[in-house]
Write a protein that holds these residues in place. Sequence first.
Motif, PDB file in Angstrom:
ATOM      1  N   GLU A 154       0.825  -1.203   0.000  1.00 18.84           N
ATOM      2  CA  GLU A 154       0.000   0.000   0.000  1.00 18.84           C
ATOM      3  C   GLU A 154       0.859   1.253   0.000  1.00 18.84           C
ATOM      4  O   GLU A 154       1.980   1.265   0.521  1.00 18.84           O
ATOM      5  CB  GLU A 154      -0.920   0.008   1.234  1.00 18.84           C
ATOM      6  N   LEU A 155       0.322   2.326  -0.587  1.00 16.18           N
ATOM      7  CA  LEU A 155       0.997   3.615  -0.647  1.00 16.18           C
ATOM      8  C   LEU A 155       0.640   4.437   0.580  1.00 16.18           C
ATOM      9  O   LEU A 155      -0.528   4.691   0.855  1.00 16.18           O
ATOM     10  CB  LEU A 155       0.565   4.358  -1.918  1.00 16.18           C
ATOM     11  N   THR A 198       1.988   7.807   1.566  1.00 13.82           N
ATOM     12  CA  THR A 198       2.777   9.013   1.387  1.00 13.82           C
ATOM     13  C   THR A 198       1.840  10.208   1.255  1.00 13.82           C
ATOM     14  O   THR A 198       0.619  10.044   1.125  1.00 13.82           O
ATOM     15  CB  THR A 198       3.683   8.885   0.151  1.00 13.82           C
ATOM     16  N   ALA A 203      -0.490  12.719   0.048  1.00 15.41           N
ATOM     17  CA  ALA A 203      -1.319  12.786  -1.154  1.00 15.41           C
ATOM     18  C   ALA A 203      -1.182  14.103  -1.895  1.00 15.41           C
ATOM     19  O   ALA A 203      -1.498  14.199  -3.088  1.00 15.41           O
ATOM     20  CB  ALA A 203      -2.785  12.544  -0.789  1.00 15.41           C
ATOM     21  N   VAL A 259       4.580  13.813  -7.851  1.00 17.19           N
ATOM     22  CA  VAL A 259       5.291  12.561  -8.091  1.00 17.19           C
ATOM     23  C   VAL A 259       6.800  12.778  -8.009  1.00 17.19           C
ATOM     24  O   VAL A 259       7.518  12.028  -7.330  1.00 17.19           O
ATOM     25  CB  VAL A 259       4.900  11.992  -9.470  1.00 17.19           C
ATOM     26  N   ILE A 292      -0.076  13.291  -6.009  1.00 15.66           N
ATOM     27  CA  ILE A 292      -0.299  11.852  -5.872  1.00 15.66           C
ATOM     28  C   ILE A 292      -1.785  11.519  -5.779  1.00 15.66           C
ATOM     29  O   ILE A 292      -2.243  10.503  -6.304  1.00 15.66           O
ATOM     30  CB  ILE A 292       0.469  11.327  -4.640  1.00 15.66           C
ATOM     31  N   LEU A 303      -3.557  10.490  -9.025  1.00  9.32           N
ATOM     32  CA  LEU A 303      -3.123   9.328  -9.799  1.00  9.32           C
ATOM     33  C   LEU A 303      -4.140   8.196  -9.724  1.00  9.32           C
ATOM     34  O   LEU A 303      -4.836   8.026  -8.723  1.00  9.32           O
ATOM     35  CB  LEU A 303      -1.778   8.823  -9.282  1.00  9.32           C
ATOM     36  N   GLY A 359      -5.048   4.048  -9.617  1.00 12.22           N
ATOM     37  CA  GLY A 359      -4.487   2.978  -8.798  1.00 12.22           C
ATOM     38  C   GLY A 359      -3.232   2.378  -9.411  1.00 12.22           C
ATOM     39  O   GLY A 359      -2.250   2.113  -8.711  1.00 12.22           O
ATOM     40  N   LYS A 393      -0.303   4.774  -9.002  1.00 12.22           N
ATOM     41  CA  LYS A 393       0.192   4.768  -7.621  1.00 12.22           C
ATOM     42  C   LYS A 393       1.073   3.540  -7.390  1.00 12.22           C
ATOM     43  O   LYS A 393       2.069   3.611  -6.661  1.00 12.22           O
ATOM     44  CB  LYS A 393      -0.983   4.777  -6.643  1.00 12.22           C
ATOM     45  N   ARG A 394       0.713   2.422  -8.010  1.00 10.94           N
ATOM     46  CA  ARG A 394       1.532   1.218  -7.881  1.00 10.94           C
ATOM     47  C   ARG A 394       2.900   1.443  -8.523  1.00 10.94           C
ATOM     48  O   ARG A 394       3.940   1.049  -7.984  1.00 10.94           O
ATOM     49  CB  ARG A 394       0.812   0.044  -8.545  1.00 10.94           C
ATOM     50  N   LEU A 452       4.325   4.332  -8.781  1.00  9.59           N
ATOM     51  CA  LEU A 452       5.013   5.280  -7.908  1.00  9.59           C
ATOM     52  C   LEU A 452       5.710   4.557  -6.754  1.00  9.59           C
ATOM     53  O   LEU A 452       6.820   4.934  -6.347  1.00  9.59           O
ATOM     54  CB  LEU A 452       4.025   6.318  -7.374  1.00  9.59           C
TER      55      LEU A 452
END
Length: 306
Positions: free
Chosen positions: A86-87, A89, A91, A95, A132, A135, A137, A140-141, A143
Amino acid sequence: MTTMLSVSHLSKIYEGGFTALKDINLDIRRGEIFALLGPNGAGKTTLISIICGLVNASAGKVTVGGHDIVDDYRAARSLIGLVPQELTTDAFETVFSAVSFSRGLFGKAPDPAYIEKVLRSLSLWDKRNNKIMTLSGGMKRRLLIAKALSHEPRMLFLDEPTAGVDVELRRDMWNLVRGLREDGVTILLTTHYIEEAEEMADRIGVIRKGEIILVENKATLMHQLGKKQLTVHLQTPLDAVPESLAAYALERGEDGHALTYTYDTEREHPGITDLLADLNAAGIGFKDVNTTQSSLEDIFVSLVKK
């Protein structure tokens, strides 16, 4: 090849007595892709978390690139890149700034050219100034991987990297991982997508209830534990398999229109030509034959059940 990761007698027991890992021993070679497979709750994420310094082990020793993760944690951690599930960071960060910040956390000097290279390799360059939170899904993956690569690690941990992403993105990630290996990066991958391990891994480990139950080269595993099946489609249905064919242990289809011969690839059995000849001798006509071989998924399910 030299050893990049060495895990020796590693155990993790949580408060209350739950044993998440039990006496894990594992060596991963420099520059290989190692796939760690196991059902939910088997201990995959716990193992990665200990290696990456996020969870303390109850017993055992881990070294990365020859550096102990406890006694020499800064040197060990600098070699590691982690792509979590999971991200987590900011939001509202862009990027580019998020990836640059991750690089700075490891004491690396700013290198906009390297960050650009990473973002371009992940098709994120056009999104470099996007926040972020905007973005998709899949982006984000990507990233998450960019952040993990920001400090130029020599060992990358991918914890379910393609969970919930589309087929096209999954293929892009596979290509990226292969490219990293060509650059000498060692990769440990956990996944629920068995075809992912079958596609990419050099070696495969299976973990069940906190214990490593098997580590093997992928090709050797497929050869030793895989099974082949020959299915003979008959011209007329059979009510029963003749006694003269008992040595083949044939399985008759529900409607009697097919016979299936299963054999281990590692063991000697009467050949396929022998079977076809004996079918003719028994007066059993057939119109078609086809063969199939066990997939890695079949082998994995069999191992975990045992």
